[in-house]
Design a protein around this motif. Structure first.
Motif, short mmCIF file in Angstrom:
data_model
loop_
_atom_site.label_atom_id
_atom_site.label_comp_id
_atom_site.label_asym_id
_atom_site.label_seq_id
_atom_site.Cartn_x
_atom_site.Cartn_y
_atom_site.Cartn_z
N ALA A 71 0.83 -1.18 0.07
CA ALA A 71 0.07 -0.14 0.01
C ALA A 71 0.78 1.32 -0.02
O ALA A 71 0.46 2.26 -0.24
CB ALA A 71 -0.92 -0.05 1.17
N PHE A 215 -7.81 -8.30 1.83
CA PHE A 215 -6.83 -7.73 2.78
C PHE A 215 -6.70 -8.91 4.01
O PHE A 215 -5.53 -8.87 4.44
CB PHE A 215 -7.36 -6.50 3.32
CG PHE A 215 -7.41 -5.30 2.43
CD1 PHE A 215 -6.39 -5.39 1.22
CD2 PHE A 215 -7.98 -4.19 2.18
CE1 PHE A 215 -6.26 -4.25 0.34
CE2 PHE A 215 -7.92 -3.31 1.43
CZ PHE A 215 -7.13 -3.29 0.40
N PHE A 227 1.13 -3.32 4.20
CA PHE A 227 0.13 -2.45 4.75
C PHE A 227 1.05 -1.22 5.35
O PHE A 227 0.32 -0.30 5.78
CB PHE A 227 -1.01 -2.73 5.62
CG PHE A 227 -1.62 -4.02 4.96
CD1 PHE A 227 -2.80 -3.39 4.03
CD2 PHE A 227 -1.52 -5.19 4.98
CE1 PHE A 227 -3.57 -4.36 3.50
CE2 PHE A 227 -2.26 -6.43 4.31
CZ PHE A 227 -3.31 -5.84 3.56
N VAL A 289 -3.01 1.35 -7.17
CA VAL A 289 -2.19 0.65 -6.08
C VAL A 289 -3.04 -0.43 -5.61
O VAL A 289 -2.54 -1.59 -5.24
CB VAL A 289 -1.85 1.67 -5.02
CG1 VAL A 289 -0.98 0.99 -3.86
CG2 VAL A 289 -1.01 2.88 -5.54
N LEU A 290 -4.31 -0.33 -5.48
CA LEU A 290 -5.15 -1.57 -5.06
C LEU A 290 -5.08 -2.66 -6.03
O LEU A 290 -5.08 -3.80 -5.56
CB LEU A 290 -6.90 -1.01 -5.22
CG LEU A 290 -7.55 -1.94 -4.76
CD1 LEU A 290 -7.58 -2.17 -3.31
CD2 LEU A 290 -9.19 -1.32 -5.03
N LEU A 293 -2.07 -4.69 -5.14
CA LEU A 293 -2.67 -5.69 -3.93
C LEU A 293 -3.54 -6.80 -4.20
O LEU A 293 -3.39 -7.86 -3.82
CB LEU A 293 -3.33 -4.74 -2.73
CG LEU A 293 -2.25 -3.85 -2.03
CD1 LEU A 293 -3.04 -3.07 -1.26
CD2 LEU A 293 -1.17 -4.52 -1.37
#
Lengths: 492, 84
Positions: A71, A215, A227, A289-290, A293
């Motif tokens: 993140a 997550f 994170f 960025v998401l 992940l």
């Protein structure tokens, strides 16, 4: 005909139609062709700047980086540019626009050559802008060619044809309608890639079981690592400070961005753009960025540059069927929205700064069109003939542009600046930058490797350029009592 | 002696840059479904945006647009004298 080909054909046709419409609106004057008659209103100006600023790096490179770093990639880049870019638009863009209108300058090199009364300075600026922009354009063509070849399952031998097609369409609409065409197409292109990224951010999590589940799974496998902000590499003290400096100041130093600021219809429009800019950056970067992940959860175990496939794999393997074609168009939109601005700006500098000649207005516009084609051919040749190491040098471009910022700022806002100081600053800054990159050792690319004092090479180049411009202006002042306009009249 | 406006205009970006450089949540967890790291950065951006709104309204004095006769550049792009 596959859906991807249909969509691509529609996209290409839309760009050419916009170029043709822009050409019908254009008067045959150089100012109209190169600067859209200095008439870009808030929405078009905003999209022209944002579309030009955002490259496929955000769509493809950022998810790949977030795959490894987590993140924190958002915090590394977005906050500081959300503040730095608007302030740099004010610090450099506003005086550049005022001065360009007063002096009748249409290119960044011409602006400083006339303002400081030195044709050699204009030629030097053209050379430095070209040095950093051409390899950057070649890498964009390489990226577009790879995307097209993979998505359309073309024979790799046809990759040159794919790259040539992208360049041909970009140069087609650019030379048809000039700045107005590139600004109008940037509205379409920016909407496409921003809309696509926002859409992906809403669609993908549910297809992976929901954001909470993704997550939770990442935390279970990796702990807090993905994170929180790492403490090494670019995230460590001196490197972070110099990275922040680089990405805040490099954007306004792109010649293709500076010329768009000059094309603003009014300062009020420019001011509104500055207020909107941070919001758009967040809207584009947070999904990017998401995606990194989400990719980490969906495709664990990718090593090194293999993570650059995250965007493509998420679009093709996780997103609903049919989105793949839109993903390809989004990537091409990000490529071409920057490429067109670069073609126009380098072409305009070739036409007005290097080979000015005495032409009437129509001949000037024809020369601008021809030089955009010349730049496209140069980019194609560089792409095909250059060794692969040239593409690694694209990473150098951002650092190189930063060395020009002191000249832009001091030249426009300090009455004591002189052509001698500007030339000394540019030469010193670039000499120190390349020395520092030569001193870099380690696995990371030289521009991203901390050197003396833990700072990145760009920070040293920037400091050297600032000192060089300042000290050079004191040592080699302009003749006293000559205003900018008088300097302009004296310039060749 | 710098004015209050100048102090805010210069001080806020410097303060924000320092916060950006040194503040980072450790042992990060999720908050309201998103990484705490993102909330911290979004709060920073919100503060920067408020500053930009203030800056645009108070510090940035928009120059009145010149009339056509004052805009430089003859049709061939060469500079012309500004009309007084």
């Amino acid at each position: 005909m596959t859906p991807a080909l249909v969509l691509l054909a529609l996209y290409g046709a839309a760009l050419l139609v916009l170029g043709w419409l822009a050409s019908r609106r254009a008067a045959s004057s150089p100012e109209d062709y190169f600067l859209a008659g200095s008439g870009l209103g808030t929405v078009v100006l905003f999209m022209a700047l944002f579309g030009t600023n955002c490259t496929p790096f955000v769509l493809v490179g950022v998810p790949g980086r977030a795959y490894h770093d987590g993140a924190a990639v958002f915090g590394l880049n977005v906050p500081i540019v959300a503040l730095g870019i608007p302030l740099s638009f004010w610090a450099v863009g506003v005086p550049a626009r005022r001065l360009a209108r007063r002096l009748g300058a249409l290119t960044p090199a011409e602006l400083f050559a006339r303002h400081l009364g030195s044709r050699p300075l204009g030629l030097l600026l053209f050379a430095v802008f070209t040095l950093y922009t051409l390899p950057y354009m070649a890498t964009a063509v390489e990226g577009a060619s790879r995307s097209l070849t993979a998505a359309l399952q073309l024979d790799p031998a046809h990759a040159p044809l794919a790259g040539a097609a992208v360049l041909a369409v970009a140069v087609g609409y650019t030379s048809l309608g000039g700045m107005r065409a590139t600004a109008w197409t940037n509205v379409l292109q920016g909407t496409l890639f921003l809309g696509f990224m926002l859409g992906l951010a809403f669609v993908l999590p549910s297809r992976l079981g929901g954001l909470d589940a993704v997550f939770a799974s990442l935390q279970e496998q990796e702990g807090a690592r993905l994170f929180e902000r790492p403490e090494n590499g670019l995230y460590s003290g001196g490197a972070l400070a110099s990275w922040s400096l680089v990405i805040s100041l490099t954007v306004v130093s792109f010649p293709h961005m500076l010329v768009r600021l000059v094309a603003a219809r009014s300062e009020a429009a420019l001011r509104r753009v500055c207020v909107l800019y941070p919001l758009a950056l967040v809207a584009l970067w947070l999904p990017a960025v998401l995606l990194g992940l989400l990719g980490r959860a969906a495709f664990p175990g990718l090593e090194g540059r293999a993570s650059d496939q995250v965007f493509t794999r998420l679009v093709e393997e996780v997103a609903p069927a049919g989105l793949g074609a839109f993903g390809l168009v989004a990537v091409l939109a990000a490529v071409m929205s920057t490429l067109d601005a670069q073609l126009l700006t380098l072409g305009s500098m070739l036409s007005r700064d290097v080979l000015p000649g005495r032409r009437d207005a129509r001949a000037e516009v024809r020369a601008g069109r021809a030089f955009a084609v010349v730049v496209a051919v140069l980019v194609f040749v560089l792409w095909r003939l250059a060794p692969s190491s040239i593409f690694a040098q694209a990473a150098v471009a951002f650092s190189g542009y930063v060395t020009l910022f002191p000249l832009l700022l001091l030249g426009l806002r300090w009455s004591g600046s002189s052509a001698g100081g500007a030339i000394l600053g540019v030469l010193t800054g670039n000499a120190v930058l390349w020395l520092a990159m030569g001193a870099a050792t380690g696995p990371a690319p030289a521009p991203l490797t901390p050197v003396w004092g833990g700072l990145l090479p760009a920070a040293w180049g920037f400091l050297a350029a600032a000192v060089g411009t300042w000290a050079g202006s004191l040592a080699l002042p302009s003749p006293p009592g000559r205003s900018s306009g008088e300097r302009a009249a004296a310039a060749p | 002696m710098p004015s209050g406006r100048a102090l805010v205009a210069w001080g806020v970006p410097v303060a924000l840059a320092c916060i950006h450089q040194w503040v980072a949540p450790r042992g990060a967890t999720l908050w309201l479904g998103l990484p705490l790291e993102w909330w911290v950065r979004l709060a920073w951006i919100a503060a920067a945006w408020l500053y930009l709104l203030w800056f645009a309204r108070v510090v940035w004095q928009v120059e009145p647009e010149p009339s056509e006769s004052e805009v430089g550049g003859s049709p061939d792009g060469s500079p012309v004298e500004r009309v007084p």
